[in-house]
Design a protein around this motif. Structure first.
Motif, PDB file in Angstrom:
ATOM      1  N   ASP A  88      -5.308   9.858  -3.178  1.00 15.74           N
ATOM      2  CA  ASP A  88      -4.441   9.199  -4.144  1.00 15.74           C
ATOM      3  C   ASP A  88      -3.630   8.067  -3.512  1.00 15.74           C
ATOM      4  O   ASP A  88      -2.605   7.655  -4.034  1.00 15.74           O
ATOM      5  N   GLY A  89      -4.115   7.544  -2.373  1.00 15.96           N
ATOM      6  CA  GLY A  89      -3.513   6.346  -1.822  1.00 15.96           C
ATOM      7  C   GLY A  89      -3.865   5.144  -2.679  1.00 15.96           C
ATOM      8  O   GLY A  89      -4.928   5.105  -3.315  1.00 15.96           O
ATOM      9  N   THR A  90      -2.983   4.143  -2.714  1.00 13.76           N
ATOM     10  CA  THR A  90      -3.170   3.033  -3.643  1.00 13.76           C
ATOM     11  C   THR A  90      -2.762   1.699  -3.025  1.00 13.76           C
ATOM     12  O   THR A  90      -2.087   1.639  -1.995  1.00 13.76           O
ATOM     13  N   VAL A  91      -3.192   0.641  -3.688  1.00 11.01           N
ATOM     14  CA  VAL A  91      -2.640  -0.698  -3.491  1.00 11.01           C
ATOM     15  C   VAL A  91      -2.006  -1.095  -4.816  1.00 11.01           C
ATOM     16  O   VAL A  91      -2.647  -1.006  -5.867  1.00 11.01           O
ATOM     17  N   LYS A  92      -0.751  -1.513  -4.770  1.00  7.37           N
ATOM     18  CA  LYS A  92      -0.025  -1.901  -5.973  1.00  7.37           C
ATOM     19  C   LYS A  92       0.559  -3.288  -5.800  1.00  7.37           C
ATOM     20  O   LYS A  92       0.574  -3.841  -4.698  1.00  7.37           O
ATOM     21  N   ARG A  93       1.047  -3.848  -6.898  1.00  6.05           N
ATOM     22  CA  ARG A  93       1.674  -5.161  -6.817  1.00  6.05           C
ATOM     23  C   ARG A  93       2.703  -5.321  -7.922  1.00  6.05           C
ATOM     24  O   ARG A  93       2.686  -4.601  -8.926  1.00  6.05           O
ATOM     25  N   PHE A  94       3.615  -6.272  -7.717  1.00  2.00           N
ATOM     26  CA  PHE A  94       4.515  -6.673  -8.787  1.00  2.00           C
ATOM     27  C   PHE A  94       4.783  -8.164  -8.654  1.00  2.00           C
ATOM     28  O   PHE A  94       4.722  -8.745  -7.561  1.00  2.00           O
ATOM     29  N   ALA A  95       5.025  -8.805  -9.781  1.00  4.67           N
ATOM     30  CA  ALA A  95       5.316 -10.227  -9.791  1.00  4.67           C
ATOM     31  C   ALA A  95       6.752 -10.455  -9.339  1.00  4.67           C
ATOM     32  O   ALA A  95       7.654  -9.698  -9.716  1.00  4.67           O
TER      33      ALA A  95
ATOM     34  N   LEU B  64      -3.355  -1.632  -8.613  1.00  6.08           N
ATOM     35  CA  LEU B  64      -4.519  -2.493  -8.474  1.00  6.08           C
ATOM     36  C   LEU B  64      -5.731  -1.750  -7.936  1.00  6.08           C
ATOM     37  O   LEU B  64      -6.838  -1.972  -8.378  1.00  6.08           O
ATOM     38  N   VAL B  65      -5.524  -0.873  -6.955  1.00  6.18           N
ATOM     39  CA  VAL B  65      -6.618  -0.168  -6.300  1.00  6.18           C
ATOM     40  C   VAL B  65      -6.246   1.303  -6.171  1.00  6.18           C
ATOM     41  O   VAL B  65      -5.110   1.633  -5.836  1.00  6.18           O
ATOM     42  N   ILE B  66      -7.202   2.187  -6.417  1.00  3.79           N
ATOM     43  CA  ILE B  66      -6.971   3.619  -6.284  1.00  3.79           C
ATOM     44  C   ILE B  66      -8.078   4.246  -5.440  1.00  3.79           C
ATOM     45  O   ILE B  66      -9.039   3.586  -5.058  1.00  3.79           O
ATOM     46  N   GLY B  67      -7.927   5.533  -5.132  1.00  4.37           N
ATOM     47  CA  GLY B  67      -8.984   6.286  -4.470  1.00  4.37           C
ATOM     48  C   GLY B  67      -9.005   6.172  -2.961  1.00  4.37           C
ATOM     49  O   GLY B  67     -10.035   6.412  -2.338  1.00  4.37           O
ATOM     50  N   LEU B  68      -7.865   5.829  -2.341  1.00  5.20           N
ATOM     51  CA  LEU B  68      -7.803   5.715  -0.886  1.00  5.20           C
ATOM     52  C   LEU B  68      -7.059   6.898  -0.289  1.00  5.20           C
ATOM     53  O   LEU B  68      -6.238   7.525  -0.958  1.00  5.20           O
ATOM     54  N   GLU B  69      -7.341   7.164   0.991  1.00  7.30           N
ATOM     55  CA  GLU B  69      -6.580   8.213   1.669  1.00  7.30           C
ATOM     56  C   GLU B  69      -5.315   7.622   2.282  1.00  7.30           C
ATOM     57  O   GLU B  69      -4.208   7.968   1.892  1.00  7.30           O
ATOM     58  N   SER B  70      -5.473   6.726   3.232  1.00  3.75           N
ATOM     59  CA  SER B  70      -4.315   6.132   3.898  1.00  3.75           C
ATOM     60  C   SER B  70      -4.581   4.653   4.147  1.00  3.75           C
ATOM     61  O   SER B  70      -5.016   4.273   5.231  1.00  3.75           O
ATOM     62  N   PRO B  71      -4.363   3.814   3.144  1.00  4.70           N
ATOM     63  CA  PRO B  71      -4.601   2.383   3.329  1.00  4.70           C
ATOM     64  C   PRO B  71      -3.597   1.769   4.296  1.00  4.70           C
ATOM     65  O   PRO B  71      -2.393   1.853   4.081  1.00  4.70           O
ATOM     66  N   THR B  72      -4.098   1.197   5.389  1.00  6.18           N
ATOM     67  CA  THR B  72      -3.247   0.541   6.382  1.00  6.18           C
ATOM     68  C   THR B  72      -3.767  -0.866   6.583  1.00  6.18           C
ATOM     69  O   THR B  72      -4.958  -1.078   6.754  1.00  6.18           O
ATOM     70  N   GLY B  73      -2.908  -1.816   6.590  1.00  6.57           N
ATOM     71  CA  GLY B  73      -3.321  -3.202   6.692  1.00  6.57           C
ATOM     72  C   GLY B  73      -3.680  -3.743   5.320  1.00  6.57           C
ATOM     73  O   GLY B  73      -4.182  -3.018   4.459  1.00  6.57           O
TER      74      GLY B  73
ATOM     75  N   THR C  53       0.839  -1.198   0.000  1.00  5.38           N
ATOM     76  CA  THR C  53       0.000   0.000   0.000  1.00  5.38           C
ATOM     77  C   THR C  53       0.871   1.245   0.000  1.00  5.38           C
ATOM     78  O   THR C  53       2.001   1.233   0.485  1.00  5.38           O
ATOM     79  N   GLU C  54       0.334   2.319  -0.534  1.00  7.35           N
ATOM     80  CA  GLU C  54       0.964   3.639  -0.488  1.00  7.35           C
ATOM     81  C   GLU C  54      -0.041   4.647   0.036  1.00  7.35           C
ATOM     82  O   GLU C  54      -1.197   4.651  -0.390  1.00  7.35           O
TER      83      GLU C  54
END
Length: 202
Positions: free
Chosen positions: A48-55, A65-74, A39-40
């Motif tokens: 503009d907080g996000t969840v991202k991934r890489f192989a 993968l996911v957008i539109g968050l403030e502060s994704p924790t966990g 998460t960022e």
């Protein structure tokens, strides 16, 4: 006789190599099925907080993968969804879910999965997923909710300062005051069992 995957070696030991150095407040990280998810946080309370991934086979290529968050924790992942908590000014107001099938979902906003508004949850100290459920832990209550939504079951009364949450083989593990406890993930709401102490941390 060992070839370092990083291409660097010092005194017979492989040297760690930074994969990404331009991340924005990275917070949580999970491994699932050949991918590293993380998460960022946003800047200045934005969305503009996000969840991202890489192989792991191609770590240079990061996918959003996911957008539109403030502060994704966990961060928790099951076979179909990724779950995260969204924190606003240090108060968790929602647990979100998004399909694991993306990307391409660069412009896809998170699907709201689990709404904690008004539930009394102050801050989530752990989140896990498995067996068709998502589990989350605040100061002194463990919640169990279907991965598809619906009402949450509550398991409370085991004191305060519970931290961390891991699901494995039908059990939930957490730490409290230096001791590792476990409870069955299918606990009875009417007669919840007492947590089992399985290890005392040094």
């Amino acid at each position: 006789g060992v070839t370092c995957s990083t291409g660097a070696c010092a005194e017979g030991e492989c040297v760690a190599r930074a994969l990404h150095t331009d991340l924005r407040f990275p917070w949580s990280m999970q491994y699932h099925d050949g991918f590293i998810y993380f998460t960022e946080h946003s800047f200045n309370g934005g969305d503009d907080g996000t969840v991202k991934r890489f192989a792991t086979s191609n770590p240079e290529q990061v996918e959003q993968l996911v957008i539109g968050l403030e502060s994704p924790t966990g961060l928790a992942i099951d076979a179909d969804h990724v779950f995260t908590c969204n924190t606003r000014h240090q108060t968790t107001d929602m647990v979100w879910r998004a399909p694991l099938a993306g990307p391409p979902t660069g412009a896809e906003e998170l699907a709201v999965g689990l709404n904690l508004a008004g539930s009394g949850v102050s801050y989530l100290y752990g989140i896990a997923a498995g067996g068709g459920f998502v589990f989350y832990l605040d100061e002194n209550t463990l919640y169990r909710q279907s991965a598809m939504g619906n009402e949450a079951d509550e398991y409370s009364g085991f004191g305060t300062f519970a931290r961390g949450l891991i699901f494995d083989a039908g059990w939930l593990y957490f730490v409290q005051s230096g001791t590792v406890f476990r409870v069955p993930a299918d606990w009875s709401v009417l007669t919840p069992p007492a947590p089992q102490a399985i290890a005392i941390l040094p």
